[in-house]
Design a protein around this motif. Sequence first.
Motif, PDB file in Angstrom:
ATOM      1  N   SER A 158       0.847  -1.181   0.000  1.00  0.00           N
ATOM      2  CA  SER A 158       0.000   0.000   0.000  1.00  0.00           C
ATOM      3  C   SER A 158       0.897   1.250   0.000  1.00  0.00           C
ATOM      4  N   GLY A 159       0.416   2.329  -0.556  1.00  0.00           N
ATOM      5  CA  GLY A 159       1.194   3.567  -0.567  1.00  0.00           C
ATOM      6  C   GLY A 159       2.459   3.413  -1.382  1.00  0.00           C
ATOM      7  N   ASP A 160       3.575   3.841  -0.816  1.00  0.00           N
ATOM      8  CA  ASP A 160       4.874   3.646  -1.456  1.00  0.00           C
ATOM      9  C   ASP A 160       5.525   2.406  -0.851  1.00  0.00           C
ATOM     10  N   PRO A 161       6.048   1.508  -1.691  1.00  0.00           N
ATOM     11  CA  PRO A 161       6.590   0.265  -1.145  1.00  0.00           C
ATOM     12  C   PRO A 161       7.879   0.466  -0.360  1.00  0.00           C
ATOM     13  N   GLY A 162       8.502   1.636  -0.516  1.00  0.00           N
ATOM     14  CA  GLY A 162       9.748   1.912   0.185  1.00  0.00           C
ATOM     15  C   GLY A 162       9.538   2.566   1.537  1.00  0.00           C
ATOM     16  N   ILE A 163       8.293   2.911   1.881  1.00  0.00           N
ATOM     17  CA  ILE A 163       8.027   3.602   3.145  1.00  0.00           C
ATOM     18  C   ILE A 163       7.295   2.659   4.097  1.00  0.00           C
ATOM     19  N   PHE A 164       7.997   2.188   5.129  1.00  0.00           N
ATOM     20  CA  PHE A 164       7.447   1.229   6.100  1.00  0.00           C
ATOM     21  C   PHE A 164       6.701   0.099   5.400  1.00  0.00           C
ATOM     22  N   ALA A 165       7.336  -0.516   4.412  1.00  0.00           N
ATOM     23  CA  ALA A 165       6.587  -1.497   3.622  1.00  0.00           C
ATOM     24  C   ALA A 165       7.495  -2.573   3.035  1.00  0.00           C
ATOM     25  N   MET A 166       7.020  -3.195   1.952  1.00  0.00           N
ATOM     26  CA  MET A 166       7.632  -4.431   1.459  1.00  0.00           C
ATOM     27  C   MET A 166       9.036  -4.293   0.872  1.00  0.00           C
ATOM     28  N   SER A 193       2.504   7.965  -1.316  1.00  0.00           N
ATOM     29  CA  SER A 193       2.433   7.570   0.080  1.00  0.00           C
ATOM     30  C   SER A 193       1.243   8.256   0.777  1.00  0.00           C
ATOM     31  N   ALA A 194       0.749   7.605   1.832  1.00  0.00           N
ATOM     32  CA  ALA A 194      -0.431   8.122   2.536  1.00  0.00           C
ATOM     33  C   ALA A 194      -0.226   9.564   3.012  1.00  0.00           C
ATOM     34  N   MET A 195       1.011   9.905   3.430  1.00  0.00           N
ATOM     35  CA  MET A 195       1.201  11.266   3.964  1.00  0.00           C
ATOM     36  C   MET A 195       1.012  12.334   2.882  1.00  0.00           C
ATOM     37  N   ALA A 240       5.174  13.617  10.316  1.00  0.00           N
ATOM     38  CA  ALA A 240       4.131  12.721   9.798  1.00  0.00           C
ATOM     39  C   ALA A 240       4.268  11.435  10.596  1.00  0.00           C
ATOM     40  N   LEU A 241       3.205  11.056  11.289  1.00  0.00           N
ATOM     41  CA  LEU A 241       3.262   9.870  12.162  1.00  0.00           C
ATOM     42  C   LEU A 241       2.476   8.713  11.547  1.00  0.00           C
ATOM     43  N   TYR A 242       3.197   7.674  11.124  1.00  0.00           N
ATOM     44  CA  TYR A 242       2.574   6.461  10.581  1.00  0.00           C
ATOM     45  C   TYR A 242       2.357   5.483  11.735  1.00  0.00           C
ATOM     46  N   ASN A 243       1.475   4.503  11.494  1.00  0.00           N
ATOM     47  CA  ASN A 243       1.193   3.451  12.484  1.00  0.00           C
ATOM     48  C   ASN A 243       0.973   4.026  13.888  1.00  0.00           C
ATOM     49  N   PRO A 244       0.089   5.010  14.044  1.00  0.00           N
ATOM     50  CA  PRO A 244      -0.047   5.670  15.341  1.00  0.00           C
ATOM     51  C   PRO A 244      -0.679   4.774  16.404  1.00  0.00           C
ATOM     52  N   ALA A 245      -1.484   3.797  15.984  1.00  0.00           N
ATOM     53  CA  ALA A 245      -2.186   2.944  16.950  1.00  0.00           C
ATOM     54  C   ALA A 245      -2.733   1.726  16.235  1.00  0.00           C
ATOM     55  N   VAL A 272      -5.587  14.909  11.298  1.00  0.00           N
ATOM     56  CA  VAL A 272      -5.887  13.496  11.539  1.00  0.00           C
ATOM     57  C   VAL A 272      -6.553  12.967  10.281  1.00  0.00           C
ATOM     58  N   ALA A 273      -5.849  12.109   9.563  1.00  0.00           N
ATOM     59  CA  ALA A 273      -6.350  11.629   8.268  1.00  0.00           C
ATOM     60  C   ALA A 273      -6.582  10.134   8.349  1.00  0.00           C
ATOM     61  N   ARG A 274      -7.824   9.716   8.106  1.00  0.00           N
ATOM     62  CA  ARG A 274      -8.148   8.293   8.199  1.00  0.00           C
ATOM     63  C   ARG A 274      -8.645   7.780   6.859  1.00  0.00           C
ATOM     64  N   ALA A 275      -8.110   6.642   6.440  1.00  0.00           N
ATOM     65  CA  ALA A 275      -8.573   5.940   5.226  1.00  0.00           C
ATOM     66  C   ALA A 275      -8.639   6.870   4.018  1.00  0.00           C
ATOM     67  N   VAL A 276      -7.619   7.688   3.826  1.00  0.00           N
ATOM     68  CA  VAL A 276      -7.666   8.620   2.702  1.00  0.00           C
ATOM     69  C   VAL A 276      -7.776   7.856   1.383  1.00  0.00           C
ATOM     70  N   GLY A 277      -8.669   8.342   0.529  1.00  0.00           N
ATOM     71  CA  GLY A 277      -8.876   7.717  -0.776  1.00  0.00           C
ATOM     72  C   GLY A 277      -9.976   6.674  -0.781  1.00  0.00           C
ATOM     73  N   ASP A 297      -6.948   4.999  14.632  1.00  0.00           N
ATOM     74  CA  ASP A 297      -6.742   3.554  14.506  1.00  0.00           C
ATOM     75  C   ASP A 297      -5.626   3.278  13.498  1.00  0.00           C
ATOM     76  N   MET A 298      -5.480   2.028  13.093  1.00  0.00           N
ATOM     77  CA  MET A 298      -4.335   1.676  12.247  1.00  0.00           C
ATOM     78  C   MET A 298      -4.468   2.179  10.805  1.00  0.00           C
ATOM     79  N   ARG A 299      -5.634   2.707  10.447  1.00  0.00           N
ATOM     80  CA  ARG A 299      -5.763   3.284   9.095  1.00  0.00           C
ATOM     81  C   ARG A 299      -5.639   4.802   9.148  1.00  0.00           C
ATOM     82  N   THR A 300      -5.077   5.301  10.237  1.00  0.00           N
ATOM     83  CA  THR A 300      -4.977   6.747  10.429  1.00  0.00           C
ATOM     84  C   THR A 300      -3.524   7.192  10.374  1.00  0.00           C
ATOM     85  N   LEU A 301      -3.334   8.389   9.853  1.00  0.00           N
ATOM     86  CA  LEU A 301      -2.015   9.008   9.808  1.00  0.00           C
ATOM     87  C   LEU A 301      -2.163  10.395  10.423  1.00  0.00           C
ATOM     88  N   LEU A 302      -1.174  10.817  11.207  1.00  0.00           N
ATOM     89  CA  LEU A 302      -1.251  12.160  11.791  1.00  0.00           C
ATOM     90  C   LEU A 302      -0.137  13.038  11.260  1.00  0.00           C
TER      91      LEU A 302
HETATM   92  N1  SAH Z   1       3.704   2.146   2.598  1.00  0.00           N
HETATM   93  C1  SAH Z   1       2.599   2.877   3.173  1.00  0.00           C
HETATM   94  C2  SAH Z   1       2.686   2.946   4.677  1.00  0.00           C
HETATM   95  C3  SAH Z   1       2.508   1.597   5.359  1.00  0.00           C
HETATM   96  S1  SAH Z   1       2.541   1.709   7.117  1.00  0.00           S
HETATM   97  C4  SAH Z   1       2.561   4.295   2.557  1.00  0.00           C
HETATM   98  O1  SAH Z   1       3.531   4.711   1.910  1.00  0.00           O
HETATM   99  O2  SAH Z   1       1.544   4.959   2.716  1.00  0.00           O
HETATM  100  C5  SAH Z   1       0.820   1.667   7.486  1.00  0.00           C
HETATM  101  C6  SAH Z   1       0.361   3.015   7.985  1.00  0.00           C
HETATM  102  O3  SAH Z   1       0.232   3.904   6.873  1.00  0.00           O
HETATM  103  C7  SAH Z   1      -0.997   3.044   8.630  1.00  0.00           C
HETATM  104  O4  SAH Z   1      -0.942   2.658   9.993  1.00  0.00           O
HETATM  105  C8  SAH Z   1      -1.368   4.496   8.486  1.00  0.00           C
HETATM  106  O5  SAH Z   1      -0.678   5.286   9.437  1.00  0.00           O
HETATM  107  C9  SAH Z   1      -0.803   4.834   7.116  1.00  0.00           C
HETATM  108  N2  SAH Z   1      -1.802   4.697   6.013  1.00  0.00           N
HETATM  109  C10 SAH Z   1      -1.789   3.793   5.026  1.00  0.00           C
HETATM  110  N3  SAH Z   1      -2.853   3.963   4.196  1.00  0.00           N
HETATM  111  C11 SAH Z   1      -3.541   5.017   4.689  1.00  0.00           C
HETATM  112  C12 SAH Z   1      -4.725   5.708   4.295  1.00  0.00           C
HETATM  113  N4  SAH Z   1      -5.409   5.341   3.198  1.00  0.00           N
HETATM  114  N5  SAH Z   1      -5.151   6.755   5.045  1.00  0.00           N
HETATM  115  C13 SAH Z   1      -4.451   7.154   6.144  1.00  0.00           C
HETATM  116  N6  SAH Z   1      -3.321   6.537   6.559  1.00  0.00           N
HETATM  117  C14 SAH Z   1      -2.882   5.478   5.857  1.00  0.00           C
END
Ligand code: SAH
Length: 327
Positions: A158-166, A193-195, A240-245, A272-277, A297-302
């Motif tokens: 999800s997002g960018d594969p180089g940012i906290f990912a595969m 990326s989500a941010m 930008a805070l990923y994986n806040p909870a 506070v951004a949740r489930a963007v997109g 929650d885990m789908r949130t980024l701050l």
């Molecule tokens: N590789 C991803 C990040 C993976 S870490 C990227 O570049 O976006 C997982 C964290 O990313 C989640 O806990 C959350 O903080 C954030 N995230 C991923 N998708 C999101 C979305 N659609 N909306 C808000 N935050 C998201």
Amino acid sequence: MLATRLATTDAAVVMKLGRTFAKVREAAERAGVDDRAVYVERASSERERVAQLGEVDPAEVPYMSLVLVPGDEPPPAGGAGSLDIVGLGPAGPGWLTPEAQAALARAEVLVGYGPYLARVPERRGQARRASDNRAELERAREALGFALSGSRVAVVSSGDPGIFAMAAAVYEAIEGDRERFGSVAVRVVPGVSAMQVAAARAGAPLGHDFCVISLSDQLKPWEVVERRLDAAGAADLVLALYNPASRTRREQLARAVEVLRRHRDATTPVVVARAVGAPEESVSVTTLGDVDLDAVDMRTLLIVGSSTTRTIAGPSPRVYTPRRYPA
Ligand code: SAH
């Protein structure tokens, strides 16, 4: 003529297909590029379609279509297949880049966390391996294993594969067994990326220097997280805070806010951004003093502002960080 051009260029796009499609496909076959060519119809509209040339019925090809021939990669060394680590963007089809689409279309095997794989349209003849979200290293090894047996493999992230990912997980797996995996041709295909989306939704909070921290303490000690938050706070960086909870990790964000409050006013803007997109997206603007920890929650980024980050009030408040920093 077209076949000659296609055979001698690296990458090509053939546009305005309509009735000419059958001829273009024939030229691609003669040029030997039909395997990697991708057909795209009504891109970015709701009726968008991406297909292999063989799947297309020439009688149904509209004018708004094209054939994309991506550049050929050097053949992988040692007869091994290839592994693309593909970023899907945070959600929805709008942030999937054309490069990522082409990589997904070419893959013979798709590997990834189930809900991410579900975002990739099904394609005939393509195998899928869904796995648990936590088993990243295992998933990386599995993907490298498929590539070793000669397949074109894509791991989705999800997002960018180089940012906290595969992407990092794949390189960890390669370093862990260089003899076995060293020959696989690996390519990282970036994604939005989500941010970036969270920032865009709120205004321009990342307009000046910022840092990115994951609050997860699964792979690093919490002391390290706290030390970094403290340093970023002292350096007056936007964060930008990923994986806040998560469901079980509820303490970290409260601690993080506490640490940042040593350096920042209670009035500091927070996005506070949740489930963007996704259809259930919500983006709100609050402050460090008022942030509702239970809503995270885990789908949130701050995004936490610096001392210069400002909010322009209004029905949908805009948060931005000016480019200039006071002397
Ligand atoms: N590789 C991803 C990040 C993976 S870490 C990227 O570049 O976006 C997982 C964290 O990313 C989640 O806990 C959350 O903080 C954030 N995230 C991923 N998708 C999101 C979305 N659609 N909306 C808000 N935050 C998201």
